[in-house]
Design an enzyme around this catalytic site. Structure first.
Site, PDB file in Angstrom:
ATOM      1  N   ARG A  37       0.818  -1.219   0.000  1.00 40.69           N
ATOM      2  CA  ARG A  37       0.000   0.000   0.000  1.00 40.69           C
ATOM      3  C   ARG A  37       0.850   1.267   0.000  1.00 40.69           C
ATOM      4  O   ARG A  37       0.449   2.270  -0.592  1.00 40.69           O
ATOM      5  CB  ARG A  37      -0.948  -0.014   1.190  1.00 40.69           C
ATOM      6  N   LYS A 198     -19.690 -17.991   0.906  1.00 42.70           N
ATOM      7  CA  LYS A 198     -21.132 -17.860   1.106  1.00 42.70           C
ATOM      8  C   LYS A 198     -21.842 -17.036   0.042  1.00 42.70           C
ATOM      9  O   LYS A 198     -21.317 -16.040  -0.433  1.00 42.70           O
ATOM     10  CB  LYS A 198     -21.377 -17.193   2.455  1.00 42.70           C
ATOM     11  N   GLY A 355     -10.338  -9.174  -1.416  1.00 41.42           N
ATOM     12  CA  GLY A 355      -9.831  -9.976  -0.295  1.00 41.42           C
ATOM     13  C   GLY A 355      -9.069 -11.228  -0.659  1.00 41.42           C
ATOM     14  O   GLY A 355      -7.947 -11.184  -1.143  1.00 41.42           O
ATOM     15  N   GLY A 378     -13.538  -4.553  -0.096  1.00 39.86           N
ATOM     16  CA  GLY A 378     -14.943  -4.129  -0.081  1.00 39.86           C
ATOM     17  C   GLY A 378     -15.314  -3.242  -1.252  1.00 39.86           C
ATOM     18  O   GLY A 378     -16.401  -3.385  -1.828  1.00 39.86           O
TER      19      GLY A 378
END
Ligand code: AMP
Length: 397
Positions: A37, A198, A355, A378
């Site tokens: 980063r 999920k 992720g 996200g």
């Protein structure tokens, strides 16, 4: 995609408030575990230095929830950042008081000042307009270079744009150009691989994608929910049985939109969720009640590779199996390597993010071969959901 680019900003001798993402992973000893980063911010900072700007860096770090937490200070990043830039970086512990004004006043053209963790201020996550107005007085322009924070309507990721002319930094520009190439203006046929644990975390994403794609591969634990919704007994597999209706709705929407959904045609099953557990390959219909689906089988990987031969654009999020446990990483690794090969051959534009996807592609050794890998988690998912991201709206025309 239309947004304001850095090349159009007037920067000479101007103070640029630059939103970066310095929420770096840390080691147990408090050092930097991975400086990706920091490195991602270097091109924009150096472009601003060359343009003669005074540079004030803003970032969050962890979740201090509006309170000063010395363990979440950004001060430890000045030296590593200075080493990457090859120029000094000063630090200011304050963002709103006299010390901040003095620190900014002391800057000369090309100087770099890192401000303390924006989340020490309660107005940051509340996107308090008073805080934005106050911080904006420190600068002349706002440069949003943190795509990974762009899904947050916070002072430092969006609010400042209400008070200052706002532009994308170079890392943000690269993200937006690649993402829009993959989903807004893609070369058809377009396919996506969506995997992971999920369905519940990816309902919006699947609903948005089926209206835009030609082929949607559903893999990982998520695929079990779809198989179960089609009446397949998935045994002891991870499965959200309560989402059977949702899965059926997504399949119906896909069919209406002529999007082909690909589910596993064979699976790797085991009785234990652990690496090297005894396993076998079978048809989804043949999973025993005490067996778990932990990976897609070889026929499925072949079918995915065939789809990659047909597609010109690929968007990838999520692994096809429990990839942290060898050998249940096989389908993910083989499919990723095939996508990488098609990309190297110039046949496929491949964009991935979110992720675990980055670690799965790193694990497959193909991260450098994809056309683009987003650094965002996200924000990448919300972009796949088709949502407007406040930090992107802030720099849009
Ligand atoms: P996500 O964060 O939703 O992208 O999910 C990633 C996680 O899904 C990884 O930790 C994988 O191990 C897990 N996963 C993928 N496939 C399966 C599966 N068939 N059974 C259990 N977990 C899985």
């Amino acid at each position: 995609m239309k947004f304001r680019r850095l090349e159009n900003a007037s920067l000479d001798n101007k103070t640029a408030l630059v939103r970066v993402d310095f929420n770096v992973p840390v080691t147990e000893g408090g050092g930097i575990a991975d400086d990706t980063r920091l490195r991602a911010a270097v091109p924009t900072i150096q472009a601003l230095q060359e343009a003669g700007a005074k540079i004030v860096l803003l970032s969050h770090f962890g979740r201090p929830k509006g309170r000063i937490d010395p363990s979440l200070s950004l001060g430890f990043l000045t030296d590593p950042l200075a080493a990457l830039l090859g120029s000094p970086v000063t630090f200011c512990e304050d963002l709103t008081g006299q010390a901040a004004r003095d620190a900014v006043k002391a800057l000369n053209s090309g100087d770099v000042l890192l401000m303390e963790n924006t989340r020490f201020l309660p107005g940051e996550t509340a996107n308090d307009p008073k805080l934005s107005a106050q911080v904006a007085t420190l600068g002349d322009v706002f440069i949003q270079d943190a795509f990974s924070a762009a899904h947050r309507a916070h002072m430092s990721s969006a609010g400042l744009a209400d008070y200052l002319p706002a532009y994308a930094g170079l890392a943000m520009e690269r993200e937006l150009d690649h993402l829009s190439q993959a989903l807004d203006h893609p070369k058809p046929p377009v396919m996506a691989v969506v995997g992971g644990a999920k369905v519940s975390t990816k309902i919006d994403l699947l609903q948005n994608l089926v209206s835009k794609l030609d082929i949607l591969v559903i893999g990982g634990g998520m695929a079990n929910t779809f198989l179960a919704a089609k009446g397949v007994n998935v045994g002891a597999s991870l499965c959200e049985h309560d989402l059977a209706d949702t899965a059926r709705q997504i399949m119906a929407a896909a069919s209406n939109a002529s999007c082909e959904i690909m589910l596993p045609v064979d699976v790797v099953v085991a009785k234990e969720f652990k690496a090297y557990a005894a396993s076998r390959v079978c048809a989804p219909q043949d999973v025993a009640s005490d067996e778990m689906i932990l990976d897609a089988g070889p026929e499925t990987v072949n079918a995915i590779a065939d789809a990659m031969d047909r597609a010109k654009t690929l968007i990838w999020n999520g692994p096809l199996g429990a990839f942290e446990l060898e050998p249940f990483d096989t389908a993910t690794v083989e499919a990723a390597q095939y996508a990488a090969k098609r990309t190297r051959d110039g046949k496929l534009i491949s964009v991935a993010g979110g992720g675990d996807t980055v670690s799965a592609l790193n694990h497959a050794g193909v991260a450098d071969d994809f056309t683009f890998i987003s650094t965002a988690g996200g924000a990448f998912l919300e972009w796949m959901e088709g949502k407007a991201l406040p930090g992107v709206t802030a720099i849009s025309n």
